[in-house]
Design a protein around this motif. Structure first.
Motif, PDB file in Angstrom:
ATOM      1  N   ASN A  12       0.855  -1.195   0.000  1.00  0.00           N
ATOM      2  CA  ASN A  12       0.000   0.000   0.000  1.00  0.00           C
ATOM      3  C   ASN A  12       0.890   1.245   0.000  1.00  0.00           C
ATOM      4  O   ASN A  12       1.315   1.741   1.046  1.00  0.00           O
ATOM      5  CB  ASN A  12      -0.910  -0.032   1.236  1.00  0.00           C
ATOM      6  N   GLU A  14       0.209   4.363  -0.936  1.00  0.00           N
ATOM      7  CA  GLU A  14      -0.413   5.581  -0.395  1.00  0.00           C
ATOM      8  C   GLU A  14      -0.195   5.652   1.118  1.00  0.00           C
ATOM      9  O   GLU A  14       0.173   6.696   1.671  1.00  0.00           O
ATOM     10  CB  GLU A  14      -1.923   5.614  -0.680  1.00  0.00           C
ATOM     11  N   ALA A  43      -1.806  -3.345  -4.200  1.00  0.00           N
ATOM     12  CA  ALA A  43      -1.575  -3.341  -5.652  1.00  0.00           C
ATOM     13  C   ALA A  43      -0.185  -2.882  -6.076  1.00  0.00           C
ATOM     14  O   ALA A  43       0.126  -2.923  -7.259  1.00  0.00           O
ATOM     15  CB  ALA A  43      -2.632  -2.462  -6.323  1.00  0.00           C
ATOM     16  N   GLU A  44       0.666  -2.419  -5.129  1.00  0.00           N
ATOM     17  CA  GLU A  44       1.949  -1.860  -5.562  1.00  0.00           C
ATOM     18  C   GLU A  44       3.165  -2.475  -4.844  1.00  0.00           C
ATOM     19  O   GLU A  44       3.921  -1.750  -4.184  1.00  0.00           O
ATOM     20  CB  GLU A  44       1.930  -0.337  -5.382  1.00  0.00           C
ATOM     21  N   LYS A 228      -6.825   1.137  -6.889  1.00  0.00           N
ATOM     22  CA  LYS A 228      -5.733   0.407  -7.547  1.00  0.00           C
ATOM     23  C   LYS A 228      -5.898  -1.105  -7.371  1.00  0.00           C
ATOM     24  O   LYS A 228      -5.577  -1.888  -8.269  1.00  0.00           O
ATOM     25  CB  LYS A 228      -4.381   0.848  -6.985  1.00  0.00           C
ATOM     26  N   LEU A 231      -8.612  -2.158  -9.795  1.00  0.00           N
ATOM     27  CA  LEU A 231      -8.096  -2.074 -11.161  1.00  0.00           C
ATOM     28  C   LEU A 231      -7.156  -3.236 -11.476  1.00  0.00           C
ATOM     29  O   LEU A 231      -7.096  -3.719 -12.607  1.00  0.00           O
ATOM     30  CB  LEU A 231      -7.357  -0.738 -11.328  1.00  0.00           C
ATOM     31  N   ALA A 232      -6.429  -3.694 -10.465  1.00  0.00           N
ATOM     32  CA  ALA A 232      -5.481  -4.803 -10.655  1.00  0.00           C
ATOM     33  C   ALA A 232      -6.194  -6.146 -10.803  1.00  0.00           C
ATOM     34  O   ALA A 232      -5.569  -7.138 -11.158  1.00  0.00           O
ATOM     35  CB  ALA A 232      -4.519  -4.857  -9.471  1.00  0.00           C
TER      36      ALA A 232
END
Ligand code: ZN
Length: 246
Positions: A12, A14, A43-44, A228, A231-232
């Motif tokens: 995460n 953010e 997602a990251e 995100k 979207l992933a």
């Protein structure tokens, strides 16, 4: 030495950015210690690994880190977590996977401090919540203080006097504890996926100059992190839970 103590970032970006900004807002921080689960759920993964490595993080491996790089299989993961682990494994570059594979289960970033994801008796899996578990952990703890994660809850656990059980206490935003003779287990809470009903990111500041540790909560753009995740193509529940802190 002023250290940002974090855990359970869970891909995460953010939340991690907001926590590091907050930690450095009053005075620069001298380092970052992490109790594991850098990746998984969010997602990251690549961005989070890069941001932490660029700042020289000292981190142990959590169960999600171990599974994402193939050091642990997902048989004991719940289906949502296993889906996220498999997605994460596909996103990692060779260098990112190698970094996760190289992480220790236990680290000693300073002579007074030990870091482990779960407990010293079961580094990968045990949720340290009960006094009896804390007693077993203290029996293996060779430093005055230890830092654990995994539960995504902000906790202070103080060793009892001879024969007395350890005291487990939930900590709130802004609470502070003076470091003294009594041995402690400290949990900074979850940066990237809090689970106490408060969606704000959690972390801790460890200040050995001031001989104190403090717990903090930070607002961040959870809606962006959730978007995100959707979207992933990750399970939508993993997005929704960020908004409610569960
Ligand atoms: Zn976790």
């Amino acid at each position: 030495m002023r250290i940002a103590v974090i855990s359970d970032v869970h891909s995460n970006m953010e939340a991690l950015s907001a926590v590091l900004r907050h930690a450095g807002s009053r005075a620069p921080i001298d380092g970052i210690w992490c109790a594991g689960d850098i990746v998984g759920y969010g997602a990251e993964p690549g961005a989070v690994i890069a941001a932490l490595r660029a700042r020289g993080v000292v981190t142990v491996a959590g169960n999600h880190d171990l599974a994402a790089c193939g050091r642990m299989d997902t048989a004991e993961f719940n289906p949502l977590a296993a889906t996220a682990v498999e997605w994460t494994a596909k996103q990692l570059s060779g260098a990112e996977a190698a970094y996760l594979r190289g992480l220790p289960l236990v680290a000693t970033p300073a002579p007074q401090v030990t870091i482990v994801h779960g407990t010293l008796q079961h580094p990968e899996w045990e949720y340290l919540l009960e006094p009896a578990q804390a007693r077993d952990h203290f029996a293996l703890q060779e430093t005055p203080y230890s830092i654990v994660g995994h539960t995504h809850l902000q906790l202070l656990i103080e060793e009892g006097d001879a024969g007395a059980p350890p005291a487990v206490r939930a900590m709130a935003d802004g609470e502070r504890h003076e470091l003294g003779e009594r041995r402690l287990i400290l949990n900074p809470g979850g940066v990237g996926q809090p689970r106490d009903g408060d969606p704000r990111a959690g972390y801790m500041l460890y200040d050995d100059g001031a001989a104190a540790v403090s717990w903090h909560r930070v607002e961040y753009d959870a809606a962006a992190a959730a978007a995100k995740i959707e979207l992933a193509g990750l399970p939508p529940f993993l997005a929704r839970r960020l908004l409610i802190g569960r």
